[in-house]
Structures are given as structure tokens and as C-alpha cells.
Scaffold this active site. Structure first.
Site, PDB file in Angstrom:
ATOM      1  CE  LYS A  42      20.356 -48.029  16.862  1.00  0.00           C
ATOM      2  NZ  LYS A  42      21.203 -48.030  15.660  1.00  0.00           N
ATOM      3  CG  ASN A  43      22.875 -44.531  16.679  1.00  0.00           C
ATOM      4  OD1 ASN A  43      22.775 -45.755  16.519  1.00  0.00           O
ATOM      5  ND2 ASN A  43      22.200 -43.661  15.958  1.00  0.00           N
ATOM      6  CB  CYS A 136      21.835 -50.649   4.971  1.00  0.00           C
ATOM      7  SG  CYS A 136      21.355 -48.971   5.196  1.00  0.00           S
ATOM      8  NE  ARG A 141      23.599 -45.703   6.828  1.00  0.00           N
ATOM      9  CZ  ARG A 141      23.085 -46.073   7.999  1.00  0.00           C
ATOM     10  NH1 ARG A 141      22.308 -47.111   8.077  1.00  0.00           N
ATOM     11  NH2 ARG A 141      23.358 -45.404   9.094  1.00  0.00           N
ATOM     12  CG  ASP A 329      18.233 -42.057  13.186  1.00  0.00           C
ATOM     13  OD1 ASP A 329      18.224 -42.394  11.990  1.00  0.00           O
ATOM     14  OD2 ASP A 329      19.219 -42.256  13.936  1.00  0.00           O
ATOM     15  NE  ARG A 421      19.956 -52.679  13.119  1.00  0.00           N
ATOM     16  CZ  ARG A 421      19.822 -51.526  12.461  1.00  0.00           C
ATOM     17  NH1 ARG A 421      18.948 -51.414  11.506  1.00  0.00           N
ATOM     18  NH2 ARG A 421      20.578 -50.503  12.747  1.00  0.00           N
TER      19      ARG A 421
HETATM   20  C1  UD1 Z   1      24.544 -42.437  11.966  1.00  0.00           C
HETATM   21  C2  UD1 Z   1      23.548 -43.131  12.834  1.00  0.00           C
HETATM   22  C3  UD1 Z   1      22.193 -43.236  12.137  1.00  0.00           C
HETATM   23  C4  UD1 Z   1      21.734 -41.862  11.664  1.00  0.00           C
HETATM   24  C5  UD1 Z   1      22.809 -41.179  10.864  1.00  0.00           C
HETATM   25  C6  UD1 Z   1      22.453 -39.745  10.501  1.00  0.00           C
HETATM   26  C7  UD1 Z   1      24.968 -44.654  14.079  1.00  0.00           C
HETATM   27  C8  UD1 Z   1      25.345 -46.050  14.350  1.00  0.00           C
HETATM   28  N1  UD1 Z   1      24.049 -44.468  13.122  1.00  0.00           N
HETATM   29  O1  UD1 Z   1      24.743 -43.237  10.803  1.00  0.00           O
HETATM   30  O2  UD1 Z   1      21.251 -43.770  13.066  1.00  0.00           O
HETATM   31  O3  UD1 Z   1      20.578 -42.018  10.860  1.00  0.00           O
HETATM   32  O4  UD1 Z   1      24.037 -41.144  11.622  1.00  0.00           O
HETATM   33  O5  UD1 Z   1      22.159 -39.018  11.641  1.00  0.00           O
HETATM   34  O6  UD1 Z   1      25.442 -43.739  14.729  1.00  0.00           O
HETATM   35  N2  UD1 Z   1      28.045 -40.513   3.691  1.00  0.00           N
HETATM   36  C9  UD1 Z   1      28.843 -40.432   2.587  1.00  0.00           C
HETATM   37  N3  UD1 Z   1      30.137 -40.862   2.674  1.00  0.00           N
HETATM   38  C10 UD1 Z   1      30.660 -41.343   3.842  1.00  0.00           C
HETATM   39  C11 UD1 Z   1      29.841 -41.402   4.973  1.00  0.00           C
HETATM   40  C12 UD1 Z   1      28.516 -40.979   4.876  1.00  0.00           C
HETATM   41  O7  UD1 Z   1      28.398 -40.018   1.522  1.00  0.00           O
HETATM   42  O8  UD1 Z   1      31.836 -41.713   3.860  1.00  0.00           O
HETATM   43  C13 UD1 Z   1      26.619 -40.089   3.579  1.00  0.00           C
HETATM   44  C14 UD1 Z   1      25.649 -41.239   3.841  1.00  0.00           C
HETATM   45  O9  UD1 Z   1      25.470 -42.014   2.694  1.00  0.00           O
HETATM   46  C15 UD1 Z   1      24.398 -40.496   4.244  1.00  0.00           C
HETATM   47  C16 UD1 Z   1      24.946 -39.269   4.969  1.00  0.00           C
HETATM   48  O10 UD1 Z   1      26.312 -39.171   4.618  1.00  0.00           O
HETATM   49  O11 UD1 Z   1      23.690 -40.093   3.109  1.00  0.00           O
HETATM   50  C17 UD1 Z   1      24.837 -39.363   6.488  1.00  0.00           C
HETATM   51  O12 UD1 Z   1      25.518 -40.506   6.924  1.00  0.00           O
HETATM   52  P1  UD1 Z   1      26.282 -40.578   8.305  1.00  0.00           P
HETATM   53  O13 UD1 Z   1      26.126 -39.286   9.043  1.00  0.00           O
HETATM   54  O14 UD1 Z   1      27.658 -41.078   8.052  1.00  0.00           O
HETATM   55  O15 UD1 Z   1      25.441 -41.676   9.061  1.00  0.00           O
HETATM   56  P2  UD1 Z   1      25.979 -42.959   9.832  1.00  0.00           P
HETATM   57  O16 UD1 Z   1      27.168 -42.600  10.647  1.00  0.00           O
HETATM   58  O17 UD1 Z   1      26.046 -44.105   8.923  1.00  0.00           O
END
Ligand code: UD1
Length: 457
Positions: A42-43, A136, A141, A329, A421
Site C-alpha cells: 500500500k505505502n 490523525c 503528524r 506498523d 484502508r
Molecule cells: C509512513 C507510512 C506509515 C508509517 C510511517 C512510519 C505511508 C503512506 N505511511 O508515514 O504507514 O507508520 O511512515 O514508518 O508511507 N514527522 C515530523 N515532521 C514531519 C514529518 C514527520 O515530526 O515533517 C514525525 C511524525 O509526526 C512521526 C514521525 O516523524 O512522529 C514519523 O513520520 P513519517 O516517517 O513521516 O511517517 P509518514 O510518512 O507519515
């Protein structure tokens, strides 16, 4: 198979949007046997779909799972003027005449990953307007890392009434390569910036990049379109910008989290099921923790795994980390397993600040879990009792389903809007290996027979 033009309704969307809130009933303690096929990731699929915006020719993407989130991403692309059509598990995407730079709030607010179109839109058109994805269930996030990185590539970024408005100033319309250090190896930020840099002028280096397999899959997709990317899958990614990308035909990797979830279904029911295709190198921490918990995973050939259950479920300690650490995850599914271990386990969530809401739901099933800060201390119990439970997010829903497979009596799982989802045909896949479960459209129609369901679908 007949072509389906995707607009606002994919088949999967209809499964979970009905007002009557469907549930899945699970009668536990059934031994499982046989084989489960693993769907495309999915991701990866979501971000590769966003990445197709970079290409001024059409692309074919294979191994796309049929999921609500995929339908939503298709809707975002369609709203931007991309032609999207589905043929079985293939998606044809044609962004040659992309016309809009504004992603619709109604969809972005439902799917965080759709924010990731900001990078390719900006790279392709020099302008992007994408609503903030919002909060969310598993935490705030934020997207600050995405935005700071785009600024390092020369974009101006303003926030206007909840919309992130990014554009390349001046007349050149093209981002400029730059050096980016991510404070945290965010998956989404790494993907956004890697996509944006593929069409930038000059070289971009992303340091402290996320190393998740889906980041590498996206890089491979971009490379197949002619992008020049080195180091994806490590913590330093170097991108030499090119002016255009070309058409490609690309297959998505198997879903390591779906595979991991089925491994846990085998482990918790002590059933020697097999799974394919899987890439074991994507599942190293999952396989290692399963071994510590008393369940071996053996490879049969290069992409088929067999679960070899042990006599006992053993207690374990887990701390979630960015890849190659233990994946957040898979945290909830492992919690399901540890509820039945012979002893005390500790699971600590470090990636998301609010991803232990399933603890209360497991306790409803008779688990003994105590929360201290971002750690859960799980004292193993001899058995779980089926109960009505609600999946608070996607992986929590899957974990409760896994727990239901091992529980005595009937578990009724609510919150399927999350499950749908991310899991393609999950009840059919589990039923095919002997699980007793069925989806019913309305809980009011739920069976009152706790032990022996009349009809299993
Ligand atoms: C992706 C995955 C999700 C998985 C996650 C971590 C997709 C669609 N989703 O989510 O399934 O659980 O990686 O492996 O690929 N953060 C910040 N600032 C930012 C961006 C992120 O502080 O600008 C923090 C987030 O709040 C979180 C952490 O970084 O605490 C990890 O987030 P991130 O790796 O960005 O996850 P996603 O890309 O949202």
C-alpha cells in the site's frame, strides 16, 4: 478483464462507507492451514502513484492492491487532471496533460499520503497548492520537514487558510538542487523531497533520509522513468536532476506489513501457514522478534515463507524505530501476540506519540496490559475472550482481528473504515486458510450464537 475508469468510487470504497458501519465477526480458536497470497505494498503504491505526476508520458503500475486509500489517491490524481484507469491490479496513469496545481481538501483530509503530491506537482508545474493533511488517530503528524526541504530546493512556501501554497519564484519554473538534512528520517518527507529533486536543476543530497523499503521502491520507479538517484535505501540519497522523465512499466514490491500481519495470525493460532510473495530482507526485525517469541519463519525458495509455531509463546521486548529498526506498523499486531505469552513483555512506541490506543481494546478481550508513558507492559494471560472491539487505526484494527483468531468465542470488530484502508480482501484471505469470520453490513444483524456460526463467508 473489463477496464474500470476510476473516479470517486472504487469497489473498496463502497465496502466501508455505508452508514450502517459494517463489522467483522470472528470465531476464534480455529487452526489455520494453507497458503496466503500477499498483495502489493500500500505505502509504495500510494507514493508511486503520486510520483507518476513527475512523468510527462503515461506509466503503467502493476501489483496495485484494491484498497480504499488507493481509490482516494486515484481521486486526487484525477482532480489534478491525470487520467487514471485500472485493469485488475494494474493502474495506467497518464499525467501528460496535468492541468491543476490544487489538490482537493475533501480527499487530502482523508488520506495523509495524498499530501505527498506536493513534491511532484511543484517539480512538474513550478507550483502546488495542497491542504494540510490535518491530524490523525495516531498523532499530530506534522509536515514541517517536507516544507523545510522544499524551501532548501528553492521553493517559496506560504500557508494560506489551511492550504500549503508552494511555488518556484521567478520565471525559471524549476527547483534547484540543494543539500537537505532531515532532523528525523521521515518516510513521507524523504519521498516528497526525492520526487521534487528528480526534476530540479543540479544535484540534491538528502541526509538522514528514511531507509524504508518503500523509499527504495519509489526511487526504483523514478529510476525506471529516467531519474538519476543513488543511495536510496541508505541514509544518504543523492539525486542528479534531469529535465524530463519518460514512460515506464513498473511493479510494486509485496506489502511487508500485510505479510507480517499474516505471520502473526499464524503465530498466534500456532498454525503452519505459508505466505508469498515476500521479500525476507524487508521483514528482518519482524522475523527476528517472532523467533524470540518462539515462532520460526522458514523460507521455502526465495519468496515463500512458512510459519513454524513453537510449543509456547514467549515474552519479548520491542521498541519501534525507523527502518531497519522494528516497524511501528507492526507494533499493534505484536501486542496481540504478547497478550498470550508466558510472562511479561514490554512494547515501547517511539515513532508516533499516540499509537497505543488499542491497549484498552485488548484489555476488553481479557488481556492484562498496563500503560506507562509510551510503553505498554503486557502480562501474558492464558486465554483471550471474544468481545466487541473497535479498531482505532488501521494496524490496530488488524491486530484486533489477529487477536480474535486466537480468542475464545466471538469477537466483533468495529472500525472497518480503518481496516479497509490497508488490507485487500482480508477476511477472504483468512477464510481461505480456515479462519471462521464474516463481514456483516450492520451490527444489529450480528449472530447471537457465540460458538457455532451458521454461515461463514
Ligand atoms: C509512513 C507510512 C506509515 C508509517 C510511517 C512510519 C505511508 C503512506 N505511511 O508515514 O504507514 O507508520 O511512515 O514508518 O508511507 N514527522 C515530523 N515532521 C514531519 C514529518 C514527520 O515530526 O515533517 C514525525 C511524525 O509526526 C512521526 C514521525 O516523524 O512522529 C514519523 O513520520 P513519517 O516517517 O513521516 O511517517 P509518514 O510518512 O507519515
Amino acid at each position: 478483464m473489463e477496464d474500470i475508469i476510476i473516479n470517486t468510487s472504487l469497489q473498496a470504497d463502497q465496502r466501508s462507507s455505508s452508514e450502517s458501519s459494517p463489522v467483522i465477526e470472528i470465531w476464534g480458536k480455529q487452526p489455520l492451514s494453507g497458503h496466503i497470497s500477499v498483495s502489493g505494498a500500500k505505502n509504495s503504491a500510494l507514493v508511486v502513484m503520486a510520483g507518476s505526476i513527475l512523468c510527462s508520458q503515461d506509466c503503467r503500475i502493476r501489483n496495485i492492491p484494491d484498497l480504499v486509500d488507493i481509490g482516494r489517491m486515484a481521486d486526487v490524481l484525477t482532480a489534478l487532471g491525470v487520467k487514471v484507469s485500472r485493469h485488475g491490479d494494474m493502474l495506467d496513469v497518464d499525467a501528460s496533460s496535468i492541468s491543476h496545481s490544487r489538490a482537493p481538501y475533501e480527499i487530502v483530509s482523508k488520506l495523509r499520503a495524498s499530501f505527498f503530491v506536493i513534491g511532484p506537482l511543484l517539480a512538474r508545474l513550478g507550483v502546488a497548492r495542497v491542504p494540510l493533511p490535518g491530524g490523525c488517530a495516531i498523532g499530530a503528524r506534522p509536515v514541517a520537514l517536507h516544507i523545510r526541504g522544499l524551501q532548501a530546493l528553492g521553493a517559496e512556501v506560504h500557508m494560506d487558510h489551511g492550504i500549503v501554497h508552494a511555488y518556484v519564484p521567478g520565471t525559471r519554473n524549476r527547483l534547484k538542487g540543494g543539500k537537505i538534512y532531515l532532523d528525523y528520517p521521515s518516510v513521507g518527507a524523504t519521498e516528497t523531497l526525492m520526487m521534487a529533486a528528480t526534476l530540479a536543476e543540479g544535484e540534491t543530497i538528502i541526509e538522514n533520509a528514511a531507509q524504508e523499503p518503500e523509499v527504495l521502491d519509489l526511487a526504483n520507479f523514478c529510476r525506471a522513468m529516467g531519474a538519476r538517484i543513488r543511495g536510496a535505501g541508505t541514509n544518504t540519497i543523492t539525486i542528479a536532476g534531469v529535465p524530463h522523465l519518460h514512460s515506464t512499466d513498473y511493479g510494486i514490491i509485496p506489502d511487508r506489513i500485510e505479510a507480517g500481519t499474516f505471520m502473526l495470525a499464524g503465530a498466534i493460532t500456532k498454525s503452519p501457514i505459508s505466505l508469498s510473495p515476500i521479500l525476507p530482507e524487508h521483514l528482518t526485525p519482524v522475523i527476528a522478534k517472532l523467533a524470540e517469541a518462539g515462532t520460526r519463519v522458514e523460507m521455502e525458495g526465495h519468496n515463500r515463507a512458512r510459519i513454524i509455531p513453537g510449543e509456547r509463546l514467549l515474552p519479548i521486548e520491542i521498541e519501534t524505530r525507523p527502518h531497519p529498526g522494528f516497524p511501528t506498523d507492526m507494533q499493534a499486531q505484536f501486542m496481540a501476540l504478547t497478550t498470550l505469552a508466558d510472562g511479561d513483555s514490554v512494547i515501547t512506541e517511539t515513532v508516533f506519540e499516540n499509537r497505543l490506543q488499542h491497549v484498552a481494546e485488548f484489555n476488553r478481550m481479557g488481556a492484562n496490559i498496563r500503560l506507562t508513558g509510551n510503553s505498554a507492559v503486557i502480562r501474558g494471560v492464558p486465554y483471550l475472550s471474544g468481545a466487541p472491539v473497535t479498531g482505532t487505526d488501521l494496524r490496530a484494527a488488524a491486530a484486533l482481528l489477529v487477536a480474535g483468531l486466537a480468542a475464545e468465542g466471538k469477537t466483533t470488530l468495529h472500525g472497518l473504515q480503518h481496516l479497509d484502508r490497508g488490507y485487500e480482501n482480508i477476511e477472504a484471505k483468512l477464510a481461505a486458510v480456515g479462519a471462521k469470520l464474516r463481514r456483516i453490513p450492520d451490527p444489529a444483524l450480528a449472530s447471537t450464537d457465540m460458538a457455532n456460526p451458521a454461515v461463514i463467508v
